[in-house]
Write a protein that holds these residues in place. Structure first.
Motif, mmCIF file in Angstrom:
data_model
loop_
_atom_site.group_PDB
_atom_site.id
_atom_site.type_symbol
_atom_site.label_atom_id
_atom_site.label_comp_id
_atom_site.label_asym_id
_atom_site.label_seq_id
_atom_site.Cartn_x
_atom_site.Cartn_y
_atom_site.Cartn_z
ATOM 1 N N UNK A 164 61.038 -3.952 105.100
ATOM 2 C CA UNK A 164 62.312 -4.077 104.397
ATOM 3 C C UNK A 164 63.172 -5.181 105.012
ATOM 4 N N UNK A 165 63.240 -5.231 106.339
ATOM 5 C CA UNK A 165 64.052 -6.234 107.020
ATOM 6 C C UNK A 165 63.518 -7.637 106.749
ATOM 7 N N UNK A 166 62.198 -7.804 106.802
ATOM 8 C CA UNK A 166 61.612 -9.120 106.523
ATOM 9 C C UNK A 166 61.862 -9.533 105.076
ATOM 10 N N UNK A 167 61.778 -8.583 104.141
ATOM 11 C CA UNK A 167 62.127 -8.881 102.743
ATOM 12 C C UNK A 167 63.551 -9.414 102.647
ATOM 13 N N UNK A 168 64.458 -8.777 103.400
ATOM 14 C CA UNK A 168 65.863 -9.180 103.367
ATOM 15 C C UNK A 168 66.064 -10.563 103.976
ATOM 16 N N UNK A 169 65.515 -10.786 105.164
ATOM 17 C CA UNK A 169 65.743 -12.053 105.859
ATOM 18 C C UNK A 169 65.096 -13.220 105.124
ATOM 19 N N UNK A 170 63.941 -12.992 104.515
ATOM 20 C CA UNK A 170 63.240 -14.068 103.812
ATOM 21 C C UNK A 170 63.915 -14.436 102.489
ATOM 22 N N UNK A 171 64.782 -13.542 101.995
ATOM 23 C CA UNK A 171 65.482 -13.799 100.724
ATOM 24 C C UNK A 171 66.992 -13.645 100.907
ATOM 25 N N UNK A 172 67.468 -14.012 102.076
ATOM 26 C CA UNK A 172 68.814 -13.666 102.522
ATOM 27 C C UNK A 172 69.900 -14.104 101.546
ATOM 28 N N UNK A 173 69.943 -15.381 101.226
ATOM 29 C CA UNK A 173 70.995 -15.884 100.343
ATOM 30 C C UNK A 173 70.817 -15.379 98.911
ATOM 31 N N UNK A 174 69.568 -15.289 98.460
ATOM 32 C CA UNK A 174 69.308 -14.845 97.092
ATOM 33 C C UNK A 174 69.751 -13.397 96.882
#
Length: 307
Positions: free
Chosen positions: A204-214
């Motif tokens: 979940x955290x990697x999903x968030x960081x990899x798509x942070x601005x979006x």
């Protein structure tokens, strides 16, 4: 009667889903696209938009160990709620599972209780209640009931202040932050923590960081010297509160979690009167930690099972 057709939630669904979520005016952490998207692997989250309603279901969230039940959110939208629920029942019969409603708040609970054609067994789920705080109280821990937190933060700055700097999470430091998260995961698995839960959280955290601005996320990183020692991020909820989705820190640096919280709140408290620190999911240590910050109130959550 037309059948609901569900699909896995994708980043491309953001605008359509937010059109429904924003209208809820809810301060529940589950009413953000970021959480729905980032936790899609953990809960197998699917959506359907039909007849002015957003339908959300999570196929990996069973009730009382019953693997034949699937969790639905109360349909979000305008129109006849009973008709929308009828579509869920028909879909469940077709697919061979039993539906129940998860993440029911007091507002949606009242909507269910008004229905003429359906009755529910509604049960409060204390482990899923969300902690809501006054943001301004977390900025400087100045109130008397937060004096311990204030002294703890001062100890951190006395020990590490000369080497410490705060940066907002941005494209320039995301890669470094992902490396830190990988290191944090390994160290905490090695400490004999629940590896399965940590691995799912890490996805979940990697999903968030990899798509942070979006995903409209915002957060801060604590550097001591050139190394990351903690971070936190979150997003604004439809009701105006700020949802702190994740906070991580290196516990060898005393009081780093309190510093992450305070520095993060400083970046948004003028825009968000309230801060949501989400649930404790029944973990005693997490419950004690969140209680020590003196929540303004608990946002209650319920399950609603068809009678």
């Amino acid at each position: 009667m037309p059948s609901l057709e569900f699909k896995r939630i994708e980043l491309s669904d953001k605008e359509r889903v937010n059109n429904f979520l924003y209208k809820t005016n809810s301060n529940s952490c589950q009413m953000t696209f970021a959480n729905l998207f980032c936790l899609r692997e953990k809960y197998n989250t699917e959506i359907c938009i039909h007849d002015n309603f957003l339908f959300i279901r999570q196929k990996n969230r069973n009730y009382n160990g019953d693997n034949n039940q699937i969790a639905y959110f109360v349909p979000i939208g305008s129109g006849n709620l009973e008709s929308a629920i009828s579509l869920i029942i028909e879909k469940s019969r077709k697919d061979g599972h039993r539906p129940y409603f998860f993440a029911v708040t007091d507002d949606t609970k009242a909507e269910l209780e008004k229905l003429d054609n359906y009755e529910f067994c509604i049960e409060e789920q204390e482990d899923w209640a969300e902690y809501i705080y006054k943001s301004e109280k977390l900025v400087d821990f100045s109130s008397s009931d937060l004096s311990k937190q204030r002294r703890a933060v001062n100890r951190f700055w006395n020990l590490y202040g000369d080497e410490t700097k705060i940066e907002k999470i941005s494209e320039s430091n995301i890669k470094q932050l992902l490396k830190y998260q990988s290191k944090w995961l390994k160290e905490n698995i090695d400490r004999n923590m629940d590896s399965d839960s940590l691995i799912k959280e890490n996805i979940s955290i990697c999903n968030a960081l990899e798509n942070f601005d979006k995903l409209d996320l915002e957060g801060i990183i604590i550097f001591v010297g050139k190394s990351i020692r903690g971070y936190g991020y979150g997003t604004i909820l439809p009701g105006g509160a700020f949802d702190i989705i994740a906070q991580k820190g290196d516990i060898s640096y005393q009081q780093v979690y309190k510093v992450v919280l305070q520095e993060h709140v400083k970046t948004y408290y003028e825009r968000a009167e309230l801060t949501n620190m989400e649930e404790d999911i029944g973990l005693i240590g997490l419950r004690r930690s969140k209680t020590r910050y003196r929540p303004e109130y608990m946002l209650k959550k319920y399950t609603a099972v068809f009678k």
